[in-house]
Design a protein around this motif. Sequence first.
Motif, PDB file in Angstrom:
ATOM      1  N   ALA A   1       0.820  -1.213   0.000  1.00  0.00           N
ATOM      2  CA  ALA A   1       0.000   0.000   0.000  1.00  0.00           C
ATOM      3  C   ALA A   1       0.851   1.259   0.000  1.00  0.00           C
ATOM      4  O   ALA A   1       0.382   2.338  -0.385  1.00  0.00           O
ATOM      5  CB  ALA A   1      -0.934  -0.007   1.208  1.00  0.00           C
ATOM      6  N   LYS A   2       2.120   1.149   0.410  1.00  0.00           N
ATOM      7  CA  LYS A   2       3.024   2.308   0.436  1.00  0.00           C
ATOM      8  C   LYS A   2       3.526   2.686  -0.953  1.00  0.00           C
ATOM      9  O   LYS A   2       4.033   3.787  -1.163  1.00  0.00           O
ATOM     10  CB  LYS A   2       4.225   2.012   1.334  1.00  0.00           C
ATOM     11  N   MET A   3       3.423   1.763  -1.901  1.00  0.00           N
ATOM     12  CA  MET A   3       3.956   2.031  -3.233  1.00  0.00           C
ATOM     13  C   MET A   3       3.157   3.139  -3.926  1.00  0.00           C
ATOM     14  O   MET A   3       1.959   3.287  -3.719  1.00  0.00           O
ATOM     15  CB  MET A   3       3.912   0.762  -4.085  1.00  0.00           C
ATOM     16  N   ASP A   4       3.839   3.907  -4.771  1.00  0.00           N
ATOM     17  CA  ASP A   4       3.167   4.902  -5.603  1.00  0.00           C
ATOM     18  C   ASP A   4       2.652   4.260  -6.896  1.00  0.00           C
ATOM     19  O   ASP A   4       1.606   4.642  -7.416  1.00  0.00           O
ATOM     20  CB  ASP A   4       4.123   6.041  -5.959  1.00  0.00           C
ATOM     21  N   ILE A   5       3.417   3.287  -7.410  1.00  0.00           N
ATOM     22  CA  ILE A   5       3.064   2.606  -8.661  1.00  0.00           C
ATOM     23  C   ILE A   5       3.230   1.110  -8.449  1.00  0.00           C
ATOM     24  O   ILE A   5       4.222   0.666  -7.869  1.00  0.00           O
ATOM     25  CB  ILE A   5       3.958   3.066  -9.832  1.00  0.00           C
ATOM     26  N   MET A   6       2.262   0.328  -8.905  1.00  0.00           N
ATOM     27  CA  MET A   6       2.368  -1.127  -8.885  1.00  0.00           C
ATOM     28  C   MET A   6       2.119  -1.670 -10.288  1.00  0.00           C
ATOM     29  O   MET A   6       1.143  -1.302 -10.938  1.00  0.00           O
ATOM     30  CB  MET A   6       1.360  -1.750  -7.914  1.00  0.00           C
ATOM     31  N   PHE A   7       3.032  -2.513 -10.756  1.00  0.00           N
ATOM     32  CA  PHE A   7       2.853  -3.200 -12.029  1.00  0.00           C
ATOM     33  C   PHE A   7       2.118  -4.512 -11.752  1.00  0.00           C
ATOM     34  O   PHE A   7       2.678  -5.439 -11.156  1.00  0.00           O
ATOM     35  CB  PHE A   7       4.203  -3.482 -12.689  1.00  0.00           C
ATOM     36  N   ASP A   8       0.865  -4.588 -12.192  1.00  0.00           N
ATOM     37  CA  ASP A   8       0.049  -5.766 -11.893  1.00  0.00           C
ATOM     38  C   ASP A   8       0.379  -6.966 -12.763  1.00  0.00           C
ATOM     39  O   ASP A   8       0.164  -8.108 -12.361  1.00  0.00           O
ATOM     40  CB  ASP A   8      -1.442  -5.423 -12.061  1.00  0.00           C
ATOM     41  N   ASN A   9       0.871  -6.722 -13.975  1.00  0.00           N
ATOM     42  CA  ASN A   9       1.125  -7.816 -14.926  1.00  0.00           C
ATOM     43  C   ASN A   9       2.569  -7.789 -15.412  1.00  0.00           C
ATOM     44  O   ASN A   9       2.837  -7.714 -16.616  1.00  0.00           O
ATOM     45  CB  ASN A   9       0.163  -7.717 -16.115  1.00  0.00           C
TER      46      ASN A   9
ATOM     47  N   ALA B   1       2.127  15.468  -2.778  1.00  0.00           N
ATOM     48  CA  ALA B   1       1.502  14.398  -2.004  1.00  0.00           C
ATOM     49  C   ALA B   1       1.531  13.095  -2.799  1.00  0.00           C
ATOM     50  O   ALA B   1       1.456  13.096  -4.037  1.00  0.00           O
ATOM     51  CB  ALA B   1       0.058  14.769  -1.672  1.00  0.00           C
ATOM     52  N   HIS B   2       1.652  11.989  -2.072  1.00  0.00           N
ATOM     53  CA  HIS B   2       1.592  10.680  -2.714  1.00  0.00           C
ATOM     54  C   HIS B   2       0.145  10.347  -3.051  1.00  0.00           C
ATOM     55  O   HIS B   2      -0.783  10.854  -2.412  1.00  0.00           O
ATOM     56  CB  HIS B   2       2.163   9.611  -1.778  1.00  0.00           C
TER      57      HIS B   2
ATOM     58  N   PHE C   1      10.509  15.120  -7.820  1.00  0.00           N
ATOM     59  CA  PHE C   1      10.684  15.204  -6.366  1.00  0.00           C
ATOM     60  C   PHE C   1      10.401  16.624  -5.841  1.00  0.00           C
ATOM     61  O   PHE C   1       9.985  16.780  -4.700  1.00  0.00           O
ATOM     62  CB  PHE C   1      12.105  14.776  -5.984  1.00  0.00           C
ATOM     63  N   SER C   2      10.657  17.631  -6.666  1.00  0.00           N
ATOM     64  CA  SER C   2      10.460  19.018  -6.214  1.00  0.00           C
ATOM     65  C   SER C   2       9.170  19.644  -6.734  1.00  0.00           C
ATOM     66  O   SER C   2       8.819  20.756  -6.335  1.00  0.00           O
ATOM     67  CB  SER C   2      11.649  19.882  -6.644  1.00  0.00           C
ATOM     68  N   ALA C   3       8.448  18.920  -7.596  1.00  0.00           N
ATOM     69  CA  ALA C   3       7.222  19.467  -8.161  1.00  0.00           C
ATOM     70  C   ALA C   3       6.130  19.556  -7.100  1.00  0.00           C
ATOM     71  O   ALA C   3       6.057  18.727  -6.180  1.00  0.00           O
ATOM     72  CB  ALA C   3       6.748  18.600  -9.324  1.00  0.00           C
ATOM     73  N   ASP C   4       5.281  20.560  -7.241  1.00  0.00           N
ATOM     74  CA  ASP C   4       4.166  20.706  -6.300  1.00  0.00           C
ATOM     75  C   ASP C   4       3.096  19.648  -6.538  1.00  0.00           C
ATOM     76  O   ASP C   4       2.320  19.318  -5.639  1.00  0.00           O
ATOM     77  CB  ASP C   4       3.541  22.105  -6.436  1.00  0.00           C
ATOM     78  N   GLN C   5       3.055  19.118  -7.751  1.00  0.00           N
ATOM     79  CA  GLN C   5       2.049  18.122  -8.085  1.00  0.00           C
ATOM     80  C   GLN C   5       2.617  17.182  -9.137  1.00  0.00           C
ATOM     81  O   GLN C   5       3.326  17.605 -10.048  1.00  0.00           O
ATOM     82  CB  GLN C   5       0.772  18.808  -8.604  1.00  0.00           C
ATOM     83  N   VAL C   6       2.311  15.888  -9.010  1.00  0.00           N
ATOM     84  CA  VAL C   6       2.772  14.880  -9.971  1.00  0.00           C
ATOM     85  C   VAL C   6       1.554  14.262 -10.652  1.00  0.00           C
ATOM     86  O   VAL C   6       0.635  13.791  -9.982  1.00  0.00           O
ATOM     87  CB  VAL C   6       3.608  13.781  -9.282  1.00  0.00           C
ATOM     88  N   ASP C   7       1.558  14.295 -11.973  1.00  0.00           N
ATOM     89  CA  ASP C   7       0.482  13.669 -12.745  1.00  0.00           C
ATOM     90  C   ASP C   7       0.876  12.208 -12.972  1.00  0.00           C
ATOM     91  O   ASP C   7       1.587  11.878 -13.924  1.00  0.00           O
ATOM     92  CB  ASP C   7       0.296  14.400 -14.075  1.00  0.00           C
ATOM     93  N   TRP C   8       0.416  11.339 -12.089  1.00  0.00           N
ATOM     94  CA  TRP C   8       0.820   9.930 -12.141  1.00  0.00           C
ATOM     95  C   TRP C   8       0.306   9.240 -13.400  1.00  0.00           C
ATOM     96  O   TRP C   8       0.988   8.361 -13.954  1.00  0.00           O
ATOM     97  CB  TRP C   8       0.327   9.206 -10.896  1.00  0.00           C
ATOM     98  N   GLN C   9      -0.873   9.601 -13.851  1.00  0.00           N
ATOM     99  CA  GLN C   9      -1.418   8.991 -15.069  1.00  0.00           C
ATOM    100  C   GLN C   9      -0.534   9.302 -16.271  1.00  0.00           C
ATOM    101  O   GLN C   9      -0.210   8.418 -17.071  1.00  0.00           O
ATOM    102  CB  GLN C   9      -2.850   9.501 -15.311  1.00  0.00           C
ATOM    103  N   THR C  10      -0.131  10.561 -16.394  1.00  0.00           N
ATOM    104  CA  THR C  10       0.745  10.939 -17.511  1.00  0.00           C
ATOM    105  C   THR C  10       2.110  10.281 -17.384  1.00  0.00           C
ATOM    106  O   THR C  10       2.702   9.851 -18.385  1.00  0.00           O
ATOM    107  CB  THR C  10       0.897  12.466 -17.565  1.00  0.00           C
TER     108      THR C  10
END
Length: 553
Positions: free
Chosen positions: A256-264, A474-475, A504-513
Amino acid sequence: MNDKNTTHTTHALWRYWRGLGGWNYYFLIKFGLLWFGYLNFHPLANLVFMAFLLMPIPALRLHRWRHWLAIPIGIALFYHDTWLPGISSILSQGSQLTGFSADYLLELVTRFINWQMVGAAFVALIGYLFLSQWIRVTVFTVAALVWLNLLAIGGPAFSLLPSAPSTAATPGPAATPASADDTANGQLPAASGPPTSANLTAYLDRFYQQEKKRATAFPASLPADAQPFDLLVINICSLAWSDIEASGLQNHPLWAKMDIMFDNFNSATAYSGPASIRLLRASCGQTSHRDLYQPVNNQCYLFDNLAKLGFKEQLMMDHSGVFGNYLKELREEGDMQAPLMSQAGIGNELASFDGEPIYNDLQLLNRWLEQQKNGGEARTATFFNLIPLHDGNRAVGSKKTADYAPRAQQLFDQLNTFLDQLEKSGRKVMVVIVPEHGAALVGDKMQMSGLRDIPSPSITHIPVGVKLVGMTAAHPGSPLQVKTPSSYLAISELVARLVDGKAFSADQVDWQTLTQGLPQTAPISENDNAVVMQYQGKTYIRLNGGDWVPYPQ
């Protein structure tokens, strides 16, 4: 006169038709194993062997000699019909077997014995002896084997029972034609045509040809406003999704701590050396097992690409790396030339199957963190290989293999604790957890528990997680799941996208992109004697360069 003598001789010859006798039981056992999917049955070879046993021989002494000669032939044919490792594979691993402790070898032998099958074979023997008093069993045995050969005429892949879909299989997208350019951009190769051996082999060849054209494009240099960070790749031996589920640890807070999980994610192999080589060569497309031990372009080496951008390479292990020439393979085939971080003063509660100490992973990680703080290096890339989950590991002073679940629980707890300590340290670190392969905790019809000669989907389907520690943003509330079929090239691409450290220094991370359009890789796995791949949603296997058959369920 000659015709009369010939007829008389022929009639006299067939007077010595003696049937199969006790060999009926041999074939009945094979039919039973085939019915339940435990054999890689070769119909024609068995028919030839049966014809050899049935051929009339007038001389009783020669008839008896034939039975003695047939015993080693029958044993070899039975072995050939199983899914057990080939002789070449056993010989190639022979030097490693000599490193196993006597206790571990004895444990493997006892694990190999399936008492349920022994009991079933005994019942079958009594049934055969009882029925053979009134029934000529040879007639039914011959008829059954002839029928199996007729079934095989339609193709090499047949099954007596309907096969269930593989639970470990990763369903791929619909088969649509893909050009070489499309494949390089993430499309999977087209899986068109019926699953004949020729089509499956053509698909595999096309896959490797297309993979040769794929590579990660790292920047020639970092921008002036790049933010320094560390890359920590944690390469865990013997951990697959199936092992996590069998241990009841799928809800451990580590994931649950991970930011990204590869399911396959597919490890592409079931052995440690090849798995780590593939990870170190992550910046190029997937190669065949043979090509792992051939020279490649320097752009394929992930850590070499990072070194060119100012990342200092580092190497950690919780073992010596001597067994199986693991460290030597990292140096020669993975181009990992960094000195091994000192293990002096690190405690160990576990010993490996060959008796060597396995050092405490949390202590090693803490030592690494202290060195990062005091080393003065702005950017580092560290490869950390750890083996506490390997089969045969035992508590110090014990001769019995330690249970897997407590070892996995302890390792997950240690990694979870380390991530908390890392957050408190203020260090910017990209943590990538990539197991080598699974432990095969739950065996199947092809392999007993712990055996990994065949890279089955349950062994190569591994959990891969990415955590960005020390971010300003934020994560995500829960890990972003990458559901497309993936392998090592996706990790290399993700590292390349983050290599400037600005996330790491960005105010926001677009995880989808960030994760959009990561390279997809068809789930194809290979050891030196076996290839396992999915084709049109089903799993197929080829052993020792032979024909393709459906993976038994």
